[in-house]
Design an enzyme around this catalytic site. Structure first.
Site, PDB file in Angstrom:
ATOM      1  CE  LYS A  72      48.281 -76.915  18.195  1.00  0.00           C
ATOM      2  NZ  LYS A  72      49.682 -77.367  17.905  1.00  0.00           N
ATOM      3  N   GLY A  74      45.643 -79.866  12.642  1.00  0.00           N
ATOM      4  CA  GLY A  74      46.282 -81.020  12.021  1.00  0.00           C
ATOM      5  C   GLY A  74      47.311 -80.646  10.981  1.00  0.00           C
ATOM      6  CB  THR A  76      52.385 -80.864  12.571  1.00  0.00           C
ATOM      7  OG1 THR A  76      52.446 -79.567  13.186  1.00  0.00           O
ATOM      8  CG2 THR A  76      53.766 -81.500  12.615  1.00  0.00           C
ATOM      9  CG  HIS A 135      48.152 -71.304  10.335  1.00  0.00           C
ATOM     10  ND1 HIS A 135      47.603 -72.561  10.230  1.00  0.00           N
ATOM     11  CD2 HIS A 135      49.318 -71.463  11.016  1.00  0.00           C
ATOM     12  CE1 HIS A 135      48.402 -73.448  10.830  1.00  0.00           C
ATOM     13  NE2 HIS A 135      49.449 -72.808  11.302  1.00  0.00           N
ATOM     14  NE  ARG A 159      41.930 -81.902  16.135  1.00  0.00           N
ATOM     15  CZ  ARG A 159      42.983 -81.940  16.938  1.00  0.00           C
ATOM     16  NH1 ARG A 159      43.894 -80.967  16.893  1.00  0.00           N
ATOM     17  NH2 ARG A 159      43.137 -82.951  17.782  1.00  0.00           N
ATOM     18  NE  ARG A 295      46.745 -81.262  23.584  1.00  0.00           N
ATOM     19  CZ  ARG A 295      45.783 -81.869  24.266  1.00  0.00           C
ATOM     20  NH1 ARG A 295      46.031 -82.407  25.437  1.00  0.00           N
ATOM     21  NH2 ARG A 295      44.557 -81.934  23.780  1.00  0.00           N
ATOM     22  N   GLY A 297      46.793 -85.698  19.332  1.00  0.00           N
ATOM     23  CA  GLY A 297      46.283 -85.985  18.004  1.00  0.00           C
ATOM     24  C   GLY A 297      45.016 -86.812  17.999  1.00  0.00           C
TER      25      GLY A 297
END
Length: 334
Positions: A72, A74, A76, A135, A159, A295, A297
Site C-alpha cells: 500500500k 503506491g 499499482t 513486496h 510512502r 482508493r 491515492g
C-alpha cells in the site's frame, strides 16, 4: 524441466514449507492467514512459499528491472508508470495493454503470483527487459539479484507510514473474509506499530532499500510517493533515464512525458473499464477485483482516520527508526 522433475521439486518445497510452518514464530494476521516470522519478515503461508521459490528457483537476467515496495505504498501506480515509460515506443496509447489488463497483469508481483506449475521458473516468456514487482524486504531477495555485482535494477517507492497504515486498513476491509472474526482499526494500528504486519515492519523494509540505494545508486532508484505526486513528469524522466531508455529531445518536444503522466494518472486508471470490471488472482487462489487496488491515492489522507495521539506515536517511531540514516518521511520531529 520435465513433468517428473517438477513433481519432485513441488513435493520437496511443500515438505520444507510445511516443516517451517510448524517451527517458525506465529502471529495473528489481519487479512486471511496467520503470519510466520521468516528471516525477519512476517509472512502469510502462501507468500512464505513464494519467498522460498524465489530464493531457490528464480533465474535472473542482467536486464531485469524490479519494482519493490512495502504494501500500500503506491505499487499499482508505479507499475503503470514503469511499464508505460519503458514500452512507450512499443505501444500506442490508443491500443495500450493497460487498456485491456490492469497494472498487476502487466508487471507480475513475484510473491503474489500463482505458483501453479512453478511459473517463477518459467519467466523466459516475458519480453526483455523483464519487469517484476515484489513486496519482499531487501534481505529476503536472492543475493544473485541484490548483490552489487549483479546488473539487475530496482525501483523502490516508499510512502508516509501513516498513509500506508490507513490504506492497508481499507484494503483489509475489502479482502478479509466475512466468515472470519472482524478486526478493529485499533488492533491493526497496534500491530503496525509493533511491526507484526504482512511483510514485516514498515521501517525495516524502507531502511533496507534506502541503505541499498545509498550504497549503489546506479542499481537502486529510491522514490517517495509524495514527491512523485508533486511532480510526476520529473519522475517519469528519472525512470526513463534509470531504465536505460532516456527521454529524447523529440519526445520531450512532442509532449511524451506529459502523455505518460496523464495516461498513468489515478484519474485515468480508475476510469478504465478494466479497473471497474477486471480481477486479479493471488497465489492463495483468492480473486481480488482490480478496483480494490485503488482508493483515493491522496497524500495526507490519514488525517481522516488517525487521532492526533496515533499520528504522534507513528511519527515518533519513524523519527527513532530513521535517526542517523539521512532519510525523512512524513513529519520531521526535532
Amino acid at each position: 524441466m520435465s513433468t517428473d522433475q517438477k513433481e519432485i521439486e513441488e513435493e520437496k518445497i511443500q515438505q520444507q514449507h510445511a516443516q517451517l510452518l510448524m517451527e517458525l514464530p506465529r502471529a495473528a494476521g489481519s487479512f486471511r492467514n496467520d503470519l510466520y516470522l521468516y528471516k525477519g519478515s512476517w509472512l502469510p503461508p502462501p507468500v512464505l512459499l513464494g519467498a522460498m521459490l524465489m530464493q531457490t528457483h528464480f533465474k535472473h537476467r542482467s536486464t531485469d528491472i524490479f519494482l519493490s515496495s512495502f504494501i500500500k505504498s503506491g505499487t499499482t501506480w508505479l507499475k503503470a508508470l514503469i511499464f508505460t515509460t519503458l514500452n512507450r515506443s512499443r505501444y500506442d496509447f490508443s491500443n495500450h495493454p493497460l487498456l485491456r489488463k490492469g497494472p498487476h497483469e502487466c508487471i507480475p508481483t513475484l510473491d503474489l503470483h500463482r505458483f501453479e506449475d512453478y511459473p517463477i521458473t518459467d519467466t523466459e516468456v516475458h519480453p526483455f527487459p523483464r519487469l517484476f514487482a515484489s513486496h519482499f524486504a531487501h534481505n529476503l531477495l536472492p543475493s544473485s539479484i541484490t548483490d552489487t555485482s549483479s546488473e539487475c535494477k530496482f525501483v523502490y517507492v516508499c510512502r508516509d507510514p501513516k498513509d500506508v497504515l490507513v490504506s492497508t486498513w481499507h484494503f483489509i476491509l475489502k479482502l478479509r473474509p466475512k466468515e472470519l472474526p472482524p478486526v478493529s482499526f485499533d488492533q491493526v494500528f497496534k500491530a503496525f506499530c509493533e511491526g507484526v504486519t504482512a511483510y514485516g515492519a514498515y521501517w525495516d523494509h524502507v531502511l533496507g532499500f534506502w541503505k541499498a540505494a545509498l550504497k549503489s545508486p546506479d542499481k537502486v532508484l529510491f522514490f517517495k510517493y509524495e514527491e512523485i505526486k508533486r511532480d510526476p513528469e520529473a519522475h517519469v524522466k528519472k525512470l526513463a533515464e534509470f531504465m536505460g531508455v532516456p527521454i529524447s529531445v523529440p519526445e520531450e518536444d512532442n509532449g511524451m512525458v506529459k502523455k505518460i503522466a496523464e495516461f498513468c494518472s489515478f484519474e485515468h486508471l480508475t476510469s478504465l473499464e478494466i479497473t471497474k470490471t477486471g480481477a486479479h488472482r493471488l497465489n492463495d487462489g483468492n480473486v481480488v477485483q482490480d478496483h480494490a487496488f485503488f482508493r483515493r491515492g491522496q497524500v495526507g489522507d490519514y488525517k481522516s482516520q488517525l487521532t492526533k495521539e496515533m499520528e504522534g506515536q507513528i511519527d515518533r517511531i519513524t523519527h527513532d527508526k530513521f535517526k542517523g540514516s539521512g532519510l525523512t518521511i512524513g513529519a520531521t520531529l526535532e
